[in-house]
Motif scaffolding. Sequence first.
Motif, short mmCIF file in Angstrom:
data_model
loop_
_atom_site.label_atom_id
_atom_site.label_comp_id
_atom_site.label_asym_id
_atom_site.label_seq_id
_atom_site.Cartn_x
_atom_site.Cartn_y
_atom_site.Cartn_z
N HIS B 32 1.18 -1.26 -0.11
CA HIS B 32 -0.35 -0.28 0.10
C HIS B 32 0.73 1.15 0.07
O HIS B 32 2.64 1.22 -0.17
CB HIS B 32 -1.11 -0.03 0.97
N GLU B 33 0.00 2.52 -0.05
CA GLU B 33 1.02 3.76 -0.55
C GLU B 33 1.75 4.12 0.56
O GLU B 33 2.50 4.90 0.30
CB GLU B 33 0.18 4.25 -0.73
N ALA B 60 -4.28 1.47 -3.09
CA ALA B 60 -4.11 2.72 -2.28
C ALA B 60 -5.37 2.36 -0.98
O ALA B 60 -6.78 2.42 -1.39
CB ALA B 60 -4.92 3.90 -3.18
N ASN B 63 -4.93 6.65 3.15
CA ASN B 63 -4.90 7.73 3.33
C ASN B 63 -5.89 8.61 2.40
O ASN B 63 -6.13 9.69 2.02
CB ASN B 63 -3.27 8.04 2.35
N VAL B 64 -6.88 7.18 1.82
CA VAL B 64 -7.56 8.04 0.87
C VAL B 64 -8.72 8.64 1.60
O VAL B 64 -9.00 8.03 2.23
CB VAL B 64 -8.11 6.74 -0.34
N SER B 78 -1.37 13.93 0.93
CA SER B 78 -1.90 12.23 0.68
C SER B 78 -1.87 11.92 -1.28
O SER B 78 -1.62 10.59 -1.33
CB SER B 78 -3.01 11.88 1.41
N VAL B 82 -0.23 9.43 -3.02
CA VAL B 82 -1.02 8.06 -4.12
C VAL B 82 -0.83 7.93 -5.13
O VAL B 82 -0.57 6.75 -5.75
CB VAL B 82 -2.37 8.44 -3.53
N GLY B 98 -5.87 0.96 -7.52
CA GLY B 98 -5.91 2.03 -7.29
C GLY B 98 -7.01 2.51 -7.11
O GLY B 98 -8.08 2.11 -7.58
N GLN B 104 -10.71 -1.81 -5.42
CA GLN B 104 -10.31 -0.98 -4.48
C GLN B 104 -10.16 -1.56 -3.51
O GLN B 104 -11.47 -1.52 -2.97
CB GLN B 104 -9.33 0.25 -5.14
#
Lengths: 197, 454
Positions: B32-33, B60, B63-64, B78, B82, B98, B104
């Motif tokens: 993951h990011e 991702a 942070n999303v 963020s 990403v 993503g 996702q």
Amino acid sequence: MEKFEKVISTGIPMPIEHVDTDQIIPARFLKATTREGFGDNLFRDWRYDKADQPIQDFVLNNPTYDGSILVAGENFGCGSSREHAAWAIYDFGIRVVVSSFFADIFKGNSLNNGLLPVQLATEEMDEIFKAIEKNPSVQFEVDLPSQTFKILGTDQSFHFEIDNYKKMCMLNGYDDLDFLLSLENEIEKFEKEQVIY
Amino acid sequence: MGKTLVDKIWEAHKVHEVEGAEVIYIDQQFLHEVTSPQAFDGLRKRDRQVFRINKNLATADHNVPTWNQHLPIQEPLSRKQVKKLTDNCEEFGVQLYGLGHQYQGIVHVIGPELGYTKPGMTIVCGDSHTSTHGAFGAIAFGIGTSQVEQVLASQCLVLKKPKNMRITIDGELQNGVLSKDIILYIISKLDTGGATGHFVEYAGSAIKNLSMEARMTVCNMSIEMGARGGLIAPDETTIDYVKSKWSGEQSDLAAAEKFWSTLYTDEDAKFDTEYHFDAADIEPMLTYGTNPGMGMKVSDSIPATADAKPLAYMGLNNGESLLGKEIQHVFIGSCTNGRIEDLRLIADFVKGKRKSDHVEVMIIPGSKQVEKQAKEEGLDAVFAEAGFQLREPGCSACLGMNEDKIPAGEYCVSTSNRNFEGRQGPGARTILASPLMAAAAAINGKIVDVRSEL
Ligand code: SF4
């Protein structure tokens, strides 16, 4: 990774149990995409208040204590696997964390970054905390080849354990990847023989 | 002497031995990011490629945003992180689900859901809750970023073999007690460091009776008592689930099933540590402090011996009961309890009810697939009527890296896995609980015993 042989320094006492990696480096500071600069936010929410002013009674803000040895409480580094915790401690200038007990992932992350986790018995930790309390400028010597932690100026010397493999890596500044890459043929052979679903 | 399931899987993945450690082959890595950018950088610095592209999968999640995922991420750092993941996956050829992709979601939700997680595997991710995948009878554990790089470059890790622990829970669970309560109960008994250095096998009739999703909740929180990971031996429930996700050749399935049937702990195997608990003793659980070990039954009071510092942070007192405690937020989601089964259970409970006016409720589905299914089943309408916001998938207020944060000093009943200081936002006060307890708190505006509402 830098080589590690011996450190002589004063210690920073932090006798708090179960310090988790969310305290060492809070999640909101994990957005950087490089390894550097995390030291500024080490223990951010214990070090600074909401107005970003230093919290005076936190040990890292206390000019009495300084040095490259963090003397920590039991179960240090529990919680999230973020390696950023080890990076932040190292970036701040710490080279050794000593505790009666480390969380597994934190211990592994430290060793992969040249930060030495030294695990001692609870009674030995008590002696170290007492020594700092008596005299904050007491010096400690951490010697990796002989695996000893000494309180200088006294005859107190404690032995600590470390795997031979990890010790060799720390002494030479190698990380696991250097070793793994040398095994490529063996890995490919394993893959040919392994059946997975 | 017999072998434990962990011993069997471990030995089947041993590539090489060194003094004090072993080189273990990793069948699947999830990325993951947050914990991968420095690993990809490391590869670049060494001028290396990803060793086995098809054994790595990225998403991702941490942070999303959970609103308007079709728009560019507002928060610059963020967005950058990403984007970095997207660029890295493109450059190195790693499959990425993503933002905007139909698959996702939170890394530990999508792995099982998409059929990547299977019995007998070794699975890693730069995230401590990788233990979730152990529910399938796999060795799954969290690693640091240096190790992420090692797996990218060699598909192997240098590891020390963990010790074996077994926790057996026999008997019937009370009505209203969920698998989340089982694991909170166990952690309250063992404390946050009680299983350090161990791999935990969960066994017993109460575990066997759980669905795959409920098993994932148990394994997910193994790390909260210090364990490297937790697992459950595969049985019919497991095999039915994995078969329903099978994407390989049908002809391989029979051989796979035969292999999975070998994955159990021998009867004469010896564990370094064993615990036994009685399912009937478990009640809905709540945490009162700032680590998951500080938990108690809903009918209990905060122990007189509980530390002052965490209680001061939580604004609670020794001897206090949590029943009737007013709360301001409810967070339903995370890799612990953000699956479709959790959402169904909550919808069933809140149908026809309405949240208390002073409570904000967010439901963050664990993945796009969970979100889609919830809508197909009409759960979104139930939530809307109850005043619960069903948003888009991600880690969200589980760790507060996006904008979903709980304000300082306010209480949040959360289905996630960590109540550390500041975890859900600086100063936020988290009470961990099951999805049913969280939903009941949302309706009542305060903590209640969900058993009296069923
Ligand atoms: S939901 Fe929470 S615990 Fe799970 S992976 Fe995301 S941040 Fe970690």
